[in-house]
Design an enzyme around this catalytic site. Structure first.
Site, PDB file in Angstrom:
ATOM      1  N   SER A   7       0.820  -1.381   0.120  1.00 46.14           N
ATOM      2  CA  SER A   7       0.106  -0.063   0.161  1.00 46.14           C
ATOM      3  C   SER A   7       0.828   1.284   0.154  1.00 46.14           C
ATOM      4  O   SER A   7       1.883   1.290   0.437  1.00 46.14           O
ATOM      5  CB  SER A   7      -0.921   0.019   1.183  1.00 46.14           C
ATOM      6  OG  SER A   7      -1.340   1.394   1.424  1.00 46.14           O
ATOM      7  N   TYR A  15      -2.353   0.184  10.184  1.00 49.09           N
ATOM      8  CA  TYR A  15      -2.470  -0.474   8.865  1.00 49.09           C
ATOM      9  C   TYR A  15      -1.113  -0.364   8.101  1.00 49.09           C
ATOM     10  O   TYR A  15      -0.729  -1.320   7.187  1.00 49.09           O
ATOM     11  CB  TYR A  15      -3.764   0.046   8.105  1.00 49.09           C
ATOM     12  CG  TYR A  15      -3.822  -0.195   6.616  1.00 49.09           C
ATOM     13  CD1 TYR A  15      -3.886  -1.814   6.197  1.00 49.09           C
ATOM     14  CD2 TYR A  15      -3.500   0.764   5.616  1.00 49.09           C
ATOM     15  CE1 TYR A  15      -3.902  -2.071   4.937  1.00 49.09           C
ATOM     16  CE2 TYR A  15      -3.420   0.179   4.129  1.00 49.09           C
ATOM     17  CZ  TYR A  15      -3.637  -0.797   3.962  1.00 49.09           C
ATOM     18  OH  TYR A  15      -3.346  -1.199   2.600  1.00 49.09           O
ATOM     19  N   LYS A  68       1.724  -3.161   6.787  1.00 48.81           N
ATOM     20  CA  LYS A  68       2.340  -3.379   5.405  1.00 48.81           C
ATOM     21  C   LYS A  68       3.647  -3.308   5.344  1.00 48.81           C
ATOM     22  O   LYS A  68       4.444  -4.005   4.562  1.00 48.81           O
ATOM     23  CB  LYS A  68       1.542  -2.336   4.361  1.00 48.81           C
ATOM     24  CG  LYS A  68       0.063  -2.641   4.266  1.00 48.81           C
ATOM     25  CD  LYS A  68      -0.303  -3.924   3.599  1.00 48.81           C
ATOM     26  CE  LYS A  68      -1.600  -4.077   3.158  1.00 48.81           C
ATOM     27  NZ  LYS A  68      -1.873  -5.430   2.416  1.00 48.81           N
TER      28      LYS A  68
END
Length: 325
Positions: A115, A139, A143
């Site tokens: 991402s 988040y 990643k």
């Protein structure tokens, strides 16, 4: 190749499965259906309902396959800040299960759905692959940590990987073969559609005083079918070249929130309820990707990522589900 697509019944995953099948690969979909949907299954694929936290089942279902495309992650930025445990368990522990199952079976090819969130607020645009990594959400942190795990498994287990850093995935299959709408969407374009079709009462545009042409944030929107093609090309690249790669995937051109909204109103043919709100903390004015590396190495160029195609393909997908709205 024989490829397992983990998360292959989801929004992006189903488009990846479609692209793999069109390219002649054999596909198994491995999905726990927490956000994926059986309506997105393809008859040509072998479809299995299972979870990446179930290690014995992972080993069983990956046996006999050549590669894995891993798209199974929780991705709500706000939720990751209030429920980090959920993201630790699924995104990090689940991915380690996948890597360990691959290692046990001698599978040495993975394409990983990363991402742009690993870059945080970015250091200017367009963002290059070697830009500083400074995630501002848990988040994004998960990643980035997974990218680091991949580098170690490459070093210690010769596991070649392509990590693909998406910017803003949008749109739907132009051929209208994929039928399922994304569950509980949080991204701009599907939220606008939910407002257009009466599922949500009103769109809030956060901030109208940014240093952009219309005062709203600018983002790089990449059509999901273009993303899917990049997954196939990345898999074939790491198999052919026997080396790993990290790539940004975007168009290199930004669209503002207001431009997206105005185009949706044009396609819808009538007003869509909207209000302006205050800026959200941490929202940079502009985030645009440089995809020159992907274009050079994969010979990949976005084909569907025009403003009209992004909006129209999404609108048509929603009209199939809400024809009377």
């Amino acid at each position: 190749m024989k490829v397992v697509v983990i998360g292959g019944a989801g929004y992006i995953g189903s488009h990846v499965v479609q692209a793999l099948l069109q390219a002649g690969h054999t596909v198994k979909v491995y999905d726990n259906l927490s956000t994926g949907q059986t309506i997105n299954y393809f008859d040509e694929a072998h479809n299995v309902e299972a979870d990446i936290l179930d290690y014995p089942t992972l080993v069983k279902e990956l046996t006999g396959y050549d590669a894995v495309i891993h798209l199974a992650a929780f991705k709500a930025v706000g939720e990751s800040m209030t429920h980090p445990e959920k993201y630790s368990i699924n995104n990090i522990m689940g991915t380690l299960n996948v890597l360990n199952a691959m290692s046990a079976l001698g599978i040495t090819r993975m394409v990983f759905s990363s991402s742009a969130a690993i870059f945080g607020e970015g250091d200017g645009t367009p963002i290059q692959e070697d830009a500083p990594k400074a995630p501002t959400s848990y988040y994004g942190f998960t990643k980035l940590e997974i990218e680091r795990f991949l580098a170690w498994y490459d070093r210690l287990r010769s596991m070649r990987y392509a990590t693909l850093r998406y910017f803003n995935a949008a749109g739907y299959d132009p051929s209208e073969t994929i039928l399922g709408l994304e569950k509980n969407p949080a991204n701009l374009i599907p939220v606008i559609m939910e407002c257009a079709f009466g599922i949500r009462p009103e769109l809030t545009i956060f901030g109208k005083d940014y240093p952009t042409q219309d005062g709203t944030c600018i983002r790089d929107y990449i059509h999901v079918s273009d993303l899917a093609t990049a997954h196939v090309k990345a898999l074939e690249y790491i198999d052919r070249e026997d080396k790993s790669v990290a790539l940004n995937l975007g168009t290199g051109m930004g669209l503002s929130v207001k431009e997206i909204y105005d185009q949706a109103v044009l396609v819808h043919g009538k007003p869509i309820p909207m209000q302006y709100g205050e800026r959200r903390a941490g929202d940079p004015a502009q985030l645009v990707a440089s995809s020159s590396k992907a274009q050079e190495l994969l010979h990949w160029h976005p084909q569907h990522s025009t403003l009209d195609t992004l909006i129209t393909s999404t609108y048509q997908a929603y009209r199939r589900h809400y024809p009377r709205a």
